[in-house]
Design an enzyme around this catalytic site. Structure first.
Site: not given
Ligand code: DSN
Length: 425
Positions: A47, A49, A192, A218, A221, A227
């Site tokens: 933990y 925090e 974003d 994120t 990707k 993730r």
């Molecule tokens: N679910 C993602 C995508 O496939 O683009 C976006 O959050």
């Protein structure tokens, strides 16, 4: 303790599925083995925090080092002065940005979900649309962001925040133009970049940091990490909008964002995932990752050209990035049918609404196709023709089991030349 073979057998089955198939979901990728290994390690037990040097638990000296390393590497990638690496996902990243900037009921603007936007950019089904007053801009008939509409709506509605970024949009963004109208109406610009982040990191697309106040992404990707999510500021700033923290104090934007992640919307950070983020960020800083980014763009261009040559209707006519959105109406197919049929042939895509779609989001008229994962597998431009050839064969014969079975056999054989995690046996 007895090994839970039931679960490990399923994990093995998923590995085989990933190995056999052609992965074209634009938001997916294959991390390096060391990124995956880090996720299965002991910081999961801790933990922590708070933030490095300011934790609410003892024993945080090592995870402090891990988190600091992740932050420093991330700052270097995007030439930033501040970063938060704790968000658990893209949606929680964006929830924290909203929490930092907006009060419930205040107005913001984002790209419409049905035009390529994201759920967290104001969908009525999402916290963003339920808690705040969402207004939307769209794309033109040519499939390009309708900047004139965006400007007109911003001037008329005076939103507190304008979000740029998308989930199913293949073109680069004019961040400068969005910032200009935001300055006119006094709005925060929030980019974003979850989808194109890896291409921005390698300098292959416009730099949002030059014009946007806050940038989120994120990490799983095009950044090819575990993730998770991140928030960044190129320059920290005293917020001119008079935004206050929950105690009513004016604060620097970095401080508002840190507070919005913890304690605002998350508890204990996932330090094992942050360790994996640190590894991925180290990989992004290498020359190999630059080569990877360039190959993504070349592959996407090659794939788009091949689809167009075969009579497919690409929204906006092509792509600047890693993905393309295909309207299948001229092929007399729905997105749902295409996705399900391609699945049977071991080719994975997702159905997607296209701009001005006449079908429901569950059926859709299109599919979204992306190349980050197949590029990681080692595919080059020439392989894109083979892949599109297989997709076309399936889509032109969606009810012919013999064709589907022959293509799935071809996929399995074809993918053997692109090994995935050979170290896992
Ligand atoms: N679910 C993602 C995508 O496939 O683009 C976006 O959050």
């Amino acid at each position: 303790m007895q090994k839970d073979t039931l679960v490990f057998d399923l994990i093995r089955k998923e590995l085989e599925r990933q190995r056999q198939g052609i992965e074209l979901i634009a938001s997916e990728n294959f991390t390096s083995l060391q990124v995956m290994q880090a996720m299965g390690t002991v910081p999961t037990n801790k933990y922590a925090e708070g933030y490095p040097g300011k934790r609410y638990y003892g024993g945080c000296e090592v995870v402090d080092e891990i988190e600091t390393l992740a932050i420093e590497r991330l700052k270097k990638i995007f030439n930033c002065s501040w970063a938060n690496v704790q968000p658990h996902s893209g949606a929680s990243t964006n929830a924290a940005v909203f929490l930092a900037v907006m009060k419930p009921g205040e107005k913001f603007m984002g790209l419409d979900l049905s035009m390529g936007g994201h759920l967290t950019h104001g969908s009525p089904a999402n916290f963003s649309g339920k808690t705040y007053h969402a207004i939307h801009y769209g794309v033109t008939k040519d499939g390009i962001v309708d900047y004139e509409q965006l400007e007109a709506k911003a001037r008329a509605e005076k939103p507190k925040m304008i979000i740029c970024g998308a989930s199913a949009y293949s073109r680069d963004w004019d961040y400068k133009r969005i910032r200009a109208v935001a300055d006119e109406v006094g709005a925060v610009v929030f980019a974003d970049i979850a989808h194109p982040a890896g291409l921005i990191a390698t300098g292959l697309l416009n730099d949002p940091f030059e014009h946007c106040h806050i940038v989120s992404s994120t990490t799983h990707k095009t950044l090819r990490g575990p993730r998770g999510g991140i928030i960044m500021l190129r320059h920290d700033f005293e917020n001119p909008w008079g935004i206050k923290d929950p105690k009513g104090n004016l604060r620097m934007m970095s401080s508002l964002l840190d507070l919005a992640v913890f304690p605002g919307s998350q508890g204990g950070p996932l330090e094992h995932v942050i360790a994996a983020k640190a590894i991925a960020f180290g990989e992004i800083l290498t020359e190999d990752f630059k080569t990877y980014g360039k190959q993504i763009i070349s592959n996407a261009q090659a794939m788009a050209k091949t689809f167009v040559n075969r009579g497919y209707n690409l929204i906006s006519g092509g792509t600047d990035s890693h993905l393309m959105l295909i309207d299948l109406r001229n092929k007399k197919l729905t997105g749902k049918k295409a996705q399900e049929t391609l699945d049977k042939a071991l080719i994975t895509v997702n159905r997607n609404s296209v701009p001005f779609d006449d079908k429901s989001p569950f059926i859709t008229s299109g599919i979204r196709v992306g190349v980050p994962a197949v590029t990681t597998r080692g595919m080059k431009e020439e392989h894109m023709e083979t892949v599109v050839g297989m997709i076309d064969k399936v889509l032109m014969n969606p009810d012919d089991p013999d064709v589907i079975s022959s293509v799935s056999g071809h996929v399995k054989e074809f993918m053997q030349q692109f090994p995935l995690y050979p170290e896992l046996g």
